[in-house]
Motif scaffolding. Structure first.
Motif, short mmCIF file in Angstrom:
data_model
loop_
_atom_site.label_atom_id
_atom_site.label_comp_id
_atom_site.label_asym_id
_atom_site.label_seq_id
_atom_site.Cartn_x
_atom_site.Cartn_y
_atom_site.Cartn_z
N TYR A 82 117.99 20.44 -67.03
CA TYR A 82 118.65 21.33 -67.98
C TYR A 82 120.04 20.81 -68.29
CZ TYR A 82 120.89 23.47 -63.81
OH TYR A 82 121.59 23.70 -62.64
N TRP A 83 120.50 21.15 -69.49
CA TRP A 83 121.83 20.73 -69.96
C TRP A 83 122.73 21.96 -69.98
CZ3 TRP A 83 122.85 20.18 -75.87
CH2 TRP A 83 124.21 19.93 -76.11
N ASP A 84 123.67 22.01 -69.06
CA ASP A 84 124.66 23.08 -69.03
C ASP A 84 125.76 22.73 -70.02
OD1 ASP A 84 126.63 24.94 -68.60
OD2 ASP A 84 126.68 24.71 -66.42
N TRP A 85 125.61 23.21 -71.25
CA TRP A 85 126.57 22.87 -72.30
C TRP A 85 127.87 23.65 -72.17
CZ3 TRP A 85 125.79 27.75 -73.76
CH2 TRP A 85 124.48 28.23 -73.90
N THR A 86 127.99 24.54 -71.19
CA THR A 86 129.30 25.15 -70.91
C THR A 86 130.17 24.20 -70.11
OG1 THR A 86 128.73 26.23 -68.81
CG2 THR A 86 128.20 27.43 -70.84
N ALA A 87 129.55 23.21 -69.47
CA ALA A 87 130.29 22.24 -68.64
C ALA A 87 130.34 20.86 -69.30
CB ALA A 87 129.67 22.14 -67.26
N ASP A 88 129.20 20.40 -69.79
CA ASP A 88 129.12 19.08 -70.45
C ASP A 88 129.21 19.30 -71.95
OD1 ASP A 88 128.71 17.40 -68.10
OD2 ASP A 88 126.85 18.54 -67.90
N ARG A 89 130.46 19.31 -72.46
CA ARG A 89 130.75 19.90 -73.76
C ARG A 89 131.10 18.90 -74.86
NH1 ARG A 89 131.65 24.88 -73.98
NH2 ARG A 89 133.24 24.71 -75.61
N THR A 90 131.09 17.61 -74.55
CA THR A 90 131.55 16.64 -75.55
C THR A 90 130.53 15.53 -75.73
OG1 THR A 90 132.66 15.08 -74.07
CG2 THR A 90 133.89 17.08 -74.69
N ALA A 91 130.73 14.77 -76.78
CA ALA A 91 129.86 13.62 -77.06
C ALA A 91 130.05 12.51 -76.04
CB ALA A 91 130.13 13.10 -78.47
N ALA A 92 131.08 12.62 -75.19
CA ALA A 92 131.32 11.63 -74.14
C ALA A 92 130.62 11.99 -72.84
CB ALA A 92 132.82 11.50 -73.90
N SER A 93 129.93 13.12 -72.79
CA SER A 93 129.24 13.52 -71.56
C SER A 93 128.13 12.53 -71.23
CB SER A 93 128.65 14.92 -71.73
OG SER A 93 129.66 15.88 -71.95
N SER A 94 127.82 12.42 -69.95
CA SER A 94 126.82 11.45 -69.49
C SER A 94 125.44 11.68 -70.10
CB SER A 94 126.72 11.49 -67.96
OG SER A 94 126.29 12.78 -67.51
N LEU A 95 125.20 12.90 -70.53
CA LEU A 95 123.94 13.21 -71.22
C LEU A 95 123.67 12.26 -72.37
CD1 LEU A 95 121.70 15.45 -71.85
CD2 LEU A 95 123.43 16.47 -73.35
N TRP A 96 124.74 11.89 -73.07
CA TRP A 96 124.61 11.09 -74.29
C TRP A 96 124.79 9.59 -74.05
CZ3 TRP A 96 122.43 14.38 -77.25
CH2 TRP A 96 122.82 15.74 -77.25
N ALA A 97 124.77 9.17 -72.80
CA ALA A 97 124.95 7.75 -72.49
C ALA A 97 123.70 6.95 -72.89
CB ALA A 97 125.22 7.57 -71.00
N PRO A 98 123.86 5.65 -73.12
CA PRO A 98 122.71 4.82 -73.52
C PRO A 98 121.58 4.81 -72.51
CG PRO A 98 124.77 3.68 -73.98
CD PRO A 98 125.13 4.90 -73.18
N ASP A 99 121.89 5.06 -71.22
CA ASP A 99 120.82 5.02 -70.22
C ASP A 99 120.06 6.34 -70.12
OD1 ASP A 99 122.75 6.64 -69.00
OD2 ASP A 99 122.42 5.79 -67.00
N PHE A 100 120.43 7.32 -70.98
CA PHE A 100 119.72 8.59 -70.93
C PHE A 100 119.24 8.99 -72.32
CE2 PHE A 100 119.69 13.20 -69.20
CZ PHE A 100 118.37 13.05 -68.82
N LEU A 101 119.97 9.82 -73.05
CA LEU A 101 119.47 10.26 -74.35
C LEU A 101 120.06 9.51 -75.53
CD1 LEU A 101 119.29 14.14 -73.94
CD2 LEU A 101 117.61 12.39 -73.32
N GLY A 102 121.05 8.64 -75.27
CA GLY A 102 121.71 7.99 -76.39
C GLY A 102 122.72 8.93 -77.03
N GLY A 103 123.57 8.39 -77.90
CA GLY A 103 124.69 9.17 -78.42
C GLY A 103 124.45 9.77 -79.78
N THR A 104 125.56 10.05 -80.46
CA THR A 104 125.49 10.64 -81.78
C THR A 104 125.00 9.62 -82.80
OG1 THR A 104 126.70 12.08 -83.32
CG2 THR A 104 127.85 10.10 -82.52
N GLY A 105 124.72 10.10 -84.00
CA GLY A 105 124.22 9.19 -85.04
C GLY A 105 125.36 8.51 -85.78
N ARG A 106 125.02 7.43 -86.47
CA ARG A 106 126.03 6.74 -87.27
C ARG A 106 126.40 7.61 -88.49
NH1 ARG A 106 122.07 1.73 -89.06
NH2 ARG A 106 120.81 2.88 -90.60
#
Length: 275
Positions: free
Chosen positions: A85-109
């Motif tokens: 689960y993604w606790d978006w109250t804690a991991d709140r930015t595009a820099a969170s590890s959730l969006w790292a290349p080794d997991f879900l990848g980041g924002t779009g171009r």
């Protein structure tokens, strides 16, 4: 027993196993069946007609069943995998590890929203978007563009404090916990997160983005927390209500499960921390 963990606490191996299972479901075609199901219900659920998955009391039990079915599909690929689960109250930015290349990848171009890094990037060839709302066949995101901020812990707590599950007219105008969590009224929790991610997450084909499952696993956890805080507050409505799923009514598309069957998540999984 399946244990759903905060994605921020997953090991490198757990992240890899989850991503690999997603890719295998996509390769086999099974993944896209979940997207089609979700889109069909979000398109048919209306405030004034029959409503099952959204804008209605069964929003939470319907998605709980949907996630269980998806988790079982993942576990058919790899029995060690559980939905994080993604606790978006804690991991709140595009820099969170959730969006790292080794997991879900980041924002779009910027020019078209295309995700260009990680396992779900179009360039990797393993995540074609085939269930579409337009002609674009790639995963899109625009983190933080649709709305600037994700919900806060204080906003979540204000919704968890609401003592009544749902109220008439049992749709997006209702007052009560379910509708404030879904986001049609009040501080807007669930819906706001979809818009914050953007891309396909802001459409009926939102499961195209794997973050859909992590977001809804957290929504499900919030429901579990609300249940624990309000043990005497029942699912409503109980019976005899037109156009919505009462406590003991059968939910489509499964036709073998009721909201009452979904009230106790511990029959199926637990969370890594107590609700």
């Amino acid at each position: 027993m399946t244990v759903r963990k905060n994605q921020a606490n997953l090991t490198t191996a757990e992240k890899r196993a989850f991503v690999d299972a997603l890719l295998e479901l996509k390769r086999s075609g099974r993944y896209d069946t979940f997207i089609t199901t979700h889109n069909a219900f979000i398109m048919s659920d209306t405030d004034n007609g029959d409503r099952v998955g959204h804008r209605s009391p069964s929003f939470l039990p319907w998605h709980r069943r949907f996630l269980i079915q998806f988790e079982q599909a993942l576990q058919a690929v790899d029995p060690t995998v559980a939905l994080p689960y993604w606790d978006w109250t804690a991991d709140r930015t595009a820099a969170s590890s959730l969006w790292a290349p080794d997991f879900l990848g980041g924002t779009g171009r910027s020019r078209d929203g295309q995700v260009t890094e990680g396992a779900f990037a179009f360039g990797g060839g393993r995540w074609p978007v085939t269930v579409r709302v337009d002609g674009r066949g790639f995963l899109r995101r625009a983190l933080g563009s649709g709305v600037p901020q994700l919900p806060t812990r204080a906003e979540v707590d204000s919704v968890l404090a609401m003592p009544t599950y749902d109220t008439a007219p049992w749709n997006s105008a209702s007052d009560g916990f379910r509708n404030h969590l879904e986001g049609w009224r009040g501080v807007n929790l669930h819906n706001r997160v979809h818009v914050w991610v953007g891309g396909q997450m802001a459409t009926g084909v939102s499961p195209n983005d794997p973050v859909f499952w992590l977001h809804h696993a957290f929504i499900d956890r919030l429901w579990a927390q609300w249940q624990a805080r309000h043990p005497n507050s029942a699912y409503l409505p109980a019976a005899g209500t037109a156009n919505v799923v009462d406590l003991h009514d059968i939910m489509r598309p499964w036709n073998d499960v009721t909201p009452a069957d979904m009230l106790d998540h511990t029959k199926h999984y637990t969370f890594d921390t107590a609700a």
